[in-house]
Design a protein around this motif. Structure first.
Motif, PDB file in Angstrom:
ATOM      1  N   TYR A 161       0.845  -1.183   0.000  1.00  0.00           N
ATOM      2  CA  TYR A 161       0.000   0.000   0.000  1.00  0.00           C
ATOM      3  C   TYR A 161       0.892   1.248   0.000  1.00  0.00           C
ATOM      4  CZ  TYR A 161      -3.836  -3.139   1.256  1.00  0.00           C
ATOM      5  OH  TYR A 161      -4.769  -4.148   1.262  1.00  0.00           O
ATOM      6  N   THR A 162       0.312   2.362  -0.390  1.00  0.00           N
ATOM      7  CA  THR A 162       1.061   3.616  -0.399  1.00  0.00           C
ATOM      8  C   THR A 162       0.353   4.643   0.473  1.00  0.00           C
ATOM      9  OG1 THR A 162      -0.087   4.414  -2.376  1.00  0.00           O
ATOM     10  CG2 THR A 162       1.973   3.203  -2.703  1.00  0.00           C
ATOM     11  N   GLY A 163       1.093   5.676   0.850  1.00  0.00           N
ATOM     12  CA  GLY A 163       0.513   6.734   1.667  1.00  0.00           C
ATOM     13  C   GLY A 163       1.437   7.927   1.739  1.00  0.00           C
ATOM     14  N   LYS A 164       1.043   8.911   2.539  1.00  0.00           N
ATOM     15  CA  LYS A 164       1.848  10.106   2.744  1.00  0.00           C
ATOM     16  C   LYS A 164       1.844  10.485   4.213  1.00  0.00           C
ATOM     17  CE  LYS A 164       1.564  12.339  -1.797  1.00  0.00           C
ATOM     18  NZ  LYS A 164       3.011  12.166  -2.034  1.00  0.00           N
ATOM     19  N   VAL A 165       2.941  11.074   4.655  1.00  0.00           N
ATOM     20  CA  VAL A 165       3.038  11.558   6.031  1.00  0.00           C
ATOM     21  C   VAL A 165       2.133  12.778   6.175  1.00  0.00           C
ATOM     22  CG1 VAL A 165       4.554  12.566   7.769  1.00  0.00           C
ATOM     23  CG2 VAL A 165       5.382  10.697   6.324  1.00  0.00           C
ATOM     24  N   THR A 166       1.244  12.752   7.164  1.00  0.00           N
ATOM     25  CA  THR A 166       0.337  13.881   7.393  1.00  0.00           C
ATOM     26  C   THR A 166       0.643  14.630   8.685  1.00  0.00           C
ATOM     27  OG1 THR A 166      -1.275  12.393   8.439  1.00  0.00           O
ATOM     28  CG2 THR A 166      -1.548  12.837   6.085  1.00  0.00           C
ATOM     29  N   ALA A 167       1.350  13.999   9.612  1.00  0.00           N
ATOM     30  CA  ALA A 167       1.654  14.682  10.874  1.00  0.00           C
ATOM     31  C   ALA A 167       2.853  14.033  11.546  1.00  0.00           C
ATOM     32  CB  ALA A 167       0.442  14.646  11.808  1.00  0.00           C
ATOM     33  N   VAL A 168       3.651  14.854  12.217  1.00  0.00           N
ATOM     34  CA  VAL A 168       4.794  14.386  13.003  1.00  0.00           C
ATOM     35  C   VAL A 168       4.633  14.938  14.417  1.00  0.00           C
ATOM     36  CG1 VAL A 168       7.301  14.340  13.228  1.00  0.00           C
ATOM     37  CG2 VAL A 168       6.261  14.401  10.950  1.00  0.00           C
ATOM     38  N   ALA A 169       4.646  14.057  15.399  1.00  0.00           N
ATOM     39  CA  ALA A 169       4.410  14.474  16.786  1.00  0.00           C
ATOM     40  C   ALA A 169       5.490  15.442  17.263  1.00  0.00           C
ATOM     41  CB  ALA A 169       4.365  13.254  17.696  1.00  0.00           C
ATOM     42  N   GLU A 170       5.070  16.416  18.043  1.00  0.00           N
ATOM     43  CA  GLU A 170       6.005  17.369  18.624  1.00  0.00           C
ATOM     44  C   GLU A 170       6.618  16.838  19.919  1.00  0.00           C
ATOM     45  OE1 GLU A 170       7.069  20.107  17.320  1.00  0.00           O
ATOM     46  OE2 GLU A 170       5.747  20.059  15.570  1.00  0.00           O
ATOM     47  N   GLU A 171       5.976  15.856  20.519  1.00  0.00           N
ATOM     48  CA  GLU A 171       6.474  15.267  21.762  1.00  0.00           C
ATOM     49  C   GLU A 171       6.662  13.763  21.580  1.00  0.00           C
ATOM     50  OE1 GLU A 171       4.171  16.179  25.190  1.00  0.00           O
ATOM     51  OE2 GLU A 171       4.055  18.333  24.760  1.00  0.00           O
ATOM     52  N   GLY A 172       7.727  13.251  22.177  1.00  0.00           N
ATOM     53  CA  GLY A 172       8.025  11.829  22.067  1.00  0.00           C
ATOM     54  C   GLY A 172       7.669  11.073  23.328  1.00  0.00           C
ATOM     55  N   THR A 173       7.817   9.753  23.229  1.00  0.00           N
ATOM     56  CA  THR A 173       7.595   8.871  24.370  1.00  0.00           C
ATOM     57  C   THR A 173       8.913   8.208  24.720  1.00  0.00           C
ATOM     58  OG1 THR A 173       5.325   8.434  23.661  1.00  0.00           O
ATOM     59  CG2 THR A 173       6.308   6.895  25.240  1.00  0.00           C
ATOM     60  N   SER A 174       9.338   8.377  25.966  1.00  0.00           N
ATOM     61  CA  SER A 174      10.641   7.850  26.384  1.00  0.00           C
ATOM     62  C   SER A 174      10.475   6.490  27.054  1.00  0.00           C
ATOM     63  CB  SER A 174      11.321   8.826  27.352  1.00  0.00           C
ATOM     64  OG  SER A 174      12.582   8.327  27.756  1.00  0.00           O
ATOM     65  N   THR A 175      11.298   5.549  26.619  1.00  0.00           N
ATOM     66  CA  THR A 175      11.317   4.206  27.205  1.00  0.00           C
ATOM     67  C   THR A 175      12.758   3.741  27.311  1.00  0.00           C
ATOM     68  OG1 THR A 175       9.196   3.702  26.150  1.00  0.00           O
ATOM     69  CG2 THR A 175      10.459   1.839  27.015  1.00  0.00           C
ATOM     70  N   ASN A 176      13.179   3.413  28.538  1.00  0.00           N
ATOM     71  CA  ASN A 176      14.547   2.932  28.780  1.00  0.00           C
ATOM     72  C   ASN A 176      15.611   3.867  28.207  1.00  0.00           C
ATOM     73  OD1 ASN A 176      13.528   0.592  30.024  1.00  0.00           O
ATOM     74  ND2 ASN A 176      13.345  -0.459  28.067  1.00  0.00           N
ATOM     75  N   GLY A 177      15.389   5.161  28.366  1.00  0.00           N
ATOM     76  CA  GLY A 177      16.389   6.137  27.947  1.00  0.00           C
ATOM     77  C   GLY A 177      16.377   6.481  26.470  1.00  0.00           C
ATOM     78  N   SER A 178      15.442   5.915  25.712  1.00  0.00           N
ATOM     79  CA  SER A 178      15.351   6.199  24.281  1.00  0.00           C
ATOM     80  C   SER A 178      13.938   6.650  23.955  1.00  0.00           C
ATOM     81  CB  SER A 178      15.706   4.957  23.461  1.00  0.00           C
ATOM     82  OG  SER A 178      15.590   5.218  22.089  1.00  0.00           O
ATOM     83  N   SER A 179      13.821   7.622  23.058  1.00  0.00           N
ATOM     84  CA  SER A 179      12.501   8.179  22.735  1.00  0.00           C
ATOM     85  C   SER A 179      12.077   7.823  21.316  1.00  0.00           C
ATOM     86  CB  SER A 179      12.520   9.701  22.889  1.00  0.00           C
ATOM     87  OG  SER A 179      12.707  10.073  24.233  1.00  0.00           O
ATOM     88  N   THR A 180      10.768   7.673  21.152  1.00  0.00           N
ATOM     89  CA  THR A 180      10.176   7.487  19.831  1.00  0.00           C
ATOM     90  C   THR A 180       9.087   8.537  19.639  1.00  0.00           C
ATOM     91  OG1 THR A 180       8.573   5.869  20.667  1.00  0.00           O
ATOM     92  CG2 THR A 180      10.641   5.009  19.753  1.00  0.00           C
TER      93      THR A 180
END
Length: 325
Positions: free
Chosen positions: A165-184
């Motif tokens: 399937y195909t698509g396009k990026v519509t939004a990028v979060a301004e805040e991340g989620t931190s887990t074990n010292g690394s954020s996504t």
């Protein structure tokens, strides 16, 4: 006299076993070095960043009343009914403006009935659009600076492994989620044609962040760095000979875009150049453990009681020498 024979035999057996044990601890090891090369290639180089998520509807919301303390005259829809944006859903006895559908979709629940009174902000129904879908994937913080709105995305869905399937990026979060010292960070991707997709299906996204046509590129491990200088080793025709190290050429290069496997070379090499890759050393060892076992088997008749019984001696167990890489 017989006692002395037994003593001599015992000493010989013990000495032989000891010798074989000591000999088995010694192994011959041969280290070979494999020469690896790669040819400078020319073609399209694409840089992609991956993430995983689940399929979800773009529209999934409660329909709320903006009327306060008015009596419902009629509920015009039922759960499971498909509606269009602007369709009337609920009317009131005092001819107040009806509640309408805020978007296309399916009314999944209705929580009021005729004759009831509603208050301002009360949820009267829920609307979900199963034909307009998206996925929200998690992207590592090191990659998120490369993600921009409207970037092209290819999607694979576990339920349909043979379809892309195909698509396009519509939004990028301004805040991340931190887990074990690394954020996504959450990246929202609108799916162009979500045929057969259902809400909740797992998806893998590959976001195209950069691409270049007619790029010269080599494997990543072909490029070495010395202080601020990058270089490759151009292999000579004598690469596999003893004096190869004297004829390989160290060539300074400039690099461009890079993937996990390949890096673009913008200056310093030409298409078809033979580039030396880091050598891989392999070792092989062999021992005589099998020989020791065979030797002990051959002595089995003597160790078991001097002379083999009538009818034949004990045969030696088969033993193959072992080799390991």
């Amino acid at each position: 006299m017989k006692k002395w024979i037994w003593i001599i035999v015992s000493v010989l057996v013990i000495g032989f076993v000891g010798y074989q044990w000591f000999h088995s601890k010694s192994s011959s090891s041969e280290v070979t070095t494999q020469t690896r090369t790669a040819v400078v290639q020319k073609g399209k180089l694409e840089v992609k960043i991956s993430g995983s998520g689940t399929v979800e509807p773009v529209t999934s919301e409660d329909i709320k009343s903006t009327i306060d303390n008015n009596e419902i005259e009629e509920v015009l829809v039922t759960a499971g009914e498909e509606v269009k944006e602007g369709d009337e859903l609920i009317t009131f006895t005092d001819d107040s403006d009806p509640i309408t559908a805020p978007a296309d979709g399916v009314v999944t629940t209705v929580s009021v009935a005729a004759g009831e009174r509603v208050t301002n902000g009360q949820a009267v129904a829920h609307l979900t659009n199963y034909k307009d879908l998206q996925t929200v994937v998690q992207v590592d913080e090191l990659d998120i600076p490369k993600i921009k709105k409207d970037q092209t995305v290819s999607l694979s869905v576990s339920a349909y492994p043979d379809k892309t399937y195909t698509g396009k990026v519509t939004a990028v979060a301004e805040e991340g989620t931190s887990t074990n010292g690394s954020s996504t960070f959450d990246v929202t991707i609108h799916i162009d044609k979500p045929d057969n997709l259902k809400v909740g299906m797992s998806a893998e996204a590959s976001i195209l962040t950069n691409s270049k046509e007619n790029a010269l590129y080599v494997p990543v491990d072909a490029v070495h760095k010395n202080n601020n200088e990058k270089y490759v080793l151009i292999a000579s025709a004598a690469t596999n000979t003893d004096n190869a190290a004297d004829t390989n050429v160290q060539q300074t290069v400039k690099t461009g875009i890079a993937t996990d496997e390949y890096v673009e070379i913008t200056d310093g090499v030409s298409e078809g150049d033979n580039i030396l890759l880091p050598q891989v050393s392999t070792s092989s060892s062999s021992n005589n453990q099998g020989g020791m076992m065979q030797g002990m088997g051959g002595m089995g008749g003597m160790a078991g009681g001097g002379m083999p019984p009538n009818g034949g001696g004990m045969g030696a167990p088969s033993g193959n020498g072992k080799s390991g890489n």
